[in-house]
Design an enzyme around this catalytic site. Structure first.
Site, PDB file in Angstrom:
ATOM      1  N   HIS A 121       5.541 -31.269 -23.897  1.00 43.96           N
ATOM      2  CA  HIS A 121       5.915 -30.719 -25.204  1.00 43.96           C
ATOM      3  C   HIS A 121       5.036 -29.511 -25.512  1.00 43.96           C
ATOM      4  CE1 HIS A 121       7.727 -31.126 -29.300  1.00 43.96           C
ATOM      5  NE2 HIS A 121       6.705 -30.327 -29.558  1.00 43.96           N
ATOM      6  N   HIS A 175       5.252 -25.001 -26.918  1.00 47.20           N
ATOM      7  CA  HIS A 175       6.013 -23.888 -27.505  1.00 47.20           C
ATOM      8  C   HIS A 175       5.506 -22.589 -26.884  1.00 47.20           C
ATOM      9  CE1 HIS A 175       8.143 -26.118 -30.725  1.00 47.20           C
ATOM     10  NE2 HIS A 175       7.126 -26.948 -30.559  1.00 47.20           N
ATOM     11  N   GLN A 202      14.747 -24.213 -34.595  1.00 44.92           N
ATOM     12  CA  GLN A 202      13.592 -24.334 -35.488  1.00 44.92           C
ATOM     13  C   GLN A 202      13.992 -24.388 -36.965  1.00 44.92           C
ATOM     14  OE1 GLN A 202       9.590 -23.955 -35.040  1.00 44.92           O
ATOM     15  NE2 GLN A 202      10.375 -25.160 -36.749  1.00 44.92           N
ATOM     16  N   HIS A 247      12.312 -32.805 -31.751  1.00 42.02           N
ATOM     17  CA  HIS A 247      11.266 -32.958 -32.748  1.00 42.02           C
ATOM     18  C   HIS A 247      11.807 -33.980 -33.744  1.00 42.02           C
ATOM     19  CE1 HIS A 247       9.817 -29.239 -31.057  1.00 42.02           C
ATOM     20  NE2 HIS A 247       8.819 -29.158 -31.918  1.00 42.02           N
ATOM     21  N   GLU A 273       8.494 -35.425 -37.687  1.00 43.87           N
ATOM     22  CA  GLU A 273       7.158 -34.826 -37.748  1.00 43.87           C
ATOM     23  C   GLU A 273       6.799 -34.686 -39.226  1.00 43.87           C
ATOM     24  OE1 GLU A 273       4.525 -31.109 -35.975  1.00 43.87           O
ATOM     25  OE2 GLU A 273       6.700 -31.020 -35.863  1.00 43.87           O
ATOM     26  N   ASP A 288       1.525 -29.100 -27.197  1.00 45.32           N
ATOM     27  CA  ASP A 288       2.293 -28.583 -28.327  1.00 45.32           C
ATOM     28  C   ASP A 288       2.018 -27.112 -28.593  1.00 45.32           C
ATOM     29  OD1 ASP A 288       4.082 -28.483 -30.415  1.00 45.32           O
ATOM     30  OD2 ASP A 288       2.957 -29.793 -31.749  1.00 45.32           O
ATOM     31  N   TRP A 312       0.546 -22.498 -35.707  1.00 45.52           N
ATOM     32  CA  TRP A 312       0.225 -23.859 -36.118  1.00 45.52           C
ATOM     33  C   TRP A 312      -1.160 -24.319 -35.685  1.00 45.52           C
ATOM     34  CZ3 TRP A 312       4.882 -22.204 -34.144  1.00 45.52           C
ATOM     35  CH2 TRP A 312       5.973 -22.271 -35.025  1.00 45.52           C
TER      36      TRP A 312
END
Length: 422
Positions: free
Chosen positions: A57, A59, A152, A210, A213, A309, A315
C-alpha cells in the site's frame, strides 16, 4: 556450473547454515551445507537471507512532494486530501515520473522490490495515471509495481468518477480501488463498494480499497466489502486497506465482523506509520492509536500485511522506503512484542505482503525467483530491532544494490574488545 551459490545463510524460518543455489535467475536448490561449483560464491557468515520486502500500500504519485505547494499544518487526513487537491493543477508528467523513479532508487537500496501503488484517477486528464504507468515501465527491470485505480475524490462523489476509473483500467492499471468512506453519504459509500466489486468481477481484476480510514466506529464499509467479495466469488482477490475504524468499534460487532472477513477471503493492510500519525487527531486524551486490530485479524486466519503508505507527501513528512521501519512501528502499536508476534510483523512486510499482492515466484525455495536480501542481522527480530543494513539485494539473480556493513569504532580505553557490530 551455478551462477551463484550463497552458503552459511540463516533463513527467516530459523534454518541455519543453509545454501542457496542460483541458476538462470531462479533458485534451483536450498539445502543445509550445500556445496557446488559456482561462478560466484558468497559466504553469508550466518546473516539473514530473506525474500525481498514488499509494500502492498503506497502512493507513488504523491511521493517526495512534501512542501508542494505548502505543508500540512494540521497533520490531518482531510487537510492532506485538500493539499493534494491544491497540488494537482501544478503537476507535470515529467516531475511525477522523476519523483517516482527517485523513490524507486530508495526502495531498491532498502531491499524493497515490489510496490502496490494507488494512483489518483480523479483528474479528467488522468495525468497521474499516465505518469505512473510510464514510471512502472521504466522501473520494470528492477522493481515490480502494481497500480491501483484510486478515485481519491470518491467514485460517485466526483463528476464522471466511474468513467475516469474505467479509463485508467483501460490504460493498463492493474487493480480496482475505492474510497467508500469519502463518498457523500454512507449509502453512496455502500453503493460504491458494490459497483466497484462488480466492475472488478467483470474485468477479472483484484480489488484494493481504502476502507474506513476513519475514527468513526460506524464506518463499516469493510462489512460490505467482505459481503461483496463472497457474493461475487472474489475470495483471495480483495483487500481492505487501513480499516482504522475497527480500532474504535465495539467488541461485540467486531466479534461478528472478523469471522466474516476471514470467511470471505479478504486480506487486510494496516499502515502503521500513517495510521498512528493521522488517526486520533480529534481526540483530547486518551488518544486512540487508530491502527486496525492486527493480532486479532491474524489470529482469525486473515492475511494481514503492513504498508508504508506515504513518504514525504501531503500526509506524511517522513519516511525512507524502509519496510523494517514500518514493521518496527507496527509491532509497537499492536503491542506484538512476543517472539511470535515480532516474527509475524516481519512476515507482514515480506511473505504476507507478497500474498496480498499475489506475487508469483516469491520465496526462498527451489523454483522461486532468485530475488532476496542479505541483512546484517541473525534473525527477523534482530532485523526489526536494528532496522538492519541491507548488505546485498538481488532480483532474479542480478545484484542490484550493496551497502557496507554498519560498524562503529569506539575510542574508549579498555573497551576496544567490545566494538558494536551494528
Amino acid at each position: 556450473m551455478l551462477d551463484l551459490l550463497i552458503t552459511h545463510a540463516t533463513l527467516p524460518d530459523g534454518r541455519t547454515d543453509m545454501g542457496v543455489a542460483v541458476q538462470g535467475g531462479c533458485i534451483v536448490e536450498v539445502a543445509a551445507g550445500l556445496n557446488a561449483p559456482a561462478h560466484e560464491l558468497l559466504d553469508a557468515e550466518g546473516q539473514l537471507l530473506t525474500p525481498p520486502f514488499c509494500d502492498p500500500h503506497f502512493h507513488m504519485d504523491a511521493t517526495l512532494s512534501y512542501g508542494l505547494p505548502r505543508v500540512n499544518q494540521s497533520g490531518t487526513l482531510l487537510e492532506g486530501i485538500a493539499l493534494w487537491g491544491e497540488l494537482k493543477p501544478l503537476l507535470t508528467e515529467e516531475a511525477l515520473v522523476e519523483r517516482a523513479l527517485a523513490y524507486g532508487d530508495w526502495a531498491v537500496a532498502k531491499g524493497l522490490l515490489a510496490i502496490r501503488s494507488h494512483v489518483d484517477t480523479s483528474d479528467p486528464s488522468l495525468l497521474p495515471v499516465r505518469a505512473m504507468l510510464e514510471a512502472k515501465r521504466r522501473m520494470s527491470p528492477y522493481l515490480d509495481v502494481q497500480l491501483v485505480a484510486f478515485p481519491q475524490d470518491g467514485v460517485l462523489r466526483s463528476p464522471g468518477g466511474l468513467d475516469k476509473l474505467k479509463r485508467a483500467l483501460d490504460l493498463g492499471v492493474d487493480v480496482v480501488g475505492g474510497i467508500p468512506h469519502f463518498e457523500r453519504t454512507y449509502q453512496e459509500g455502500t453503493a460504491s463498494v458494490k459497483l466497484l466489486c462488480e466492475l472488478a468481477a467483470e474485468r477479472g481484476l483484484p480489488v484494493d480499497m481504502h476502507c474506513d480510514e476513519s475514527d468513526d466506529p460506524l464506518s463499516r464499509h469493510i462489512e460490505t466489502l467482505a459481503f461483496e467479495a463472497q457474493r461475487l466469488g472474489l475470495q483471495g482477490r480483495v483487500n481492505g486497506s487501513h480499516l482504522t475504524s475497527m480500532h474504535s468499534m465495539d467488541n461485540y460487532f467486531v466479534s461478528k465482523l472478523i469471522p466474516l472477513i476471514a470467511e470471505a477471503g479478504v486480506s487486510a493492510v494496516a499502515n502503521p506509520l500513517i495510521n498512528i500519525t493521522l488517526q486520533g487527531r480529534h481526540d483530547t486524551y486518551p488518544k486512540r492509536r487508530g491502527m486496525t486490530r492486527v493480532p486479532e485479524l491474524m489470529a482469525a486466519g486473515v492475511t494481514v500485511a503492513f504498508g508504508h503508505d506515504c513518504v514525504m507527501d501531503p500526509w506524511y513528512s517522513l519516511g525512507s522506503g524502509d519496510m523494517l521501519e514500518v514493521a518496527h512501528m507496527g509491532l509497537h502499536v499492536a503491542q506484538m512484542t512476543s517472539q511470535a508476534g515480532m516474527r509475524q510483523c516481519f512476515e507482514a512486510v515480506t511473505t504476507n505482503a507478497a500474498k496480498v499482492m499475489g506475487l508469483d515466484g516469491y520465496g526462498i525455495a527451489a523454483g522461486c525467483d532468485a530475488s532476496f536480501v542479505l541483512l546484517q542481522a541473525r534473525d527477523p527480530i534482530e532485523a526489526i530491532r536494528l532496522r538492519a543494513t541491507r548488505l546485498k539485494v538481488w532480483r532474479k539473480g542480478q545484484l542490484l544494490s550493496e551497502t557496507p556493513p554498519t560498524t562503529a569504532r569506539l575510542n574508549l580505553p579498555g573497551r576496544m574488545d567490545n566494538l558494536p557490530k551494528h
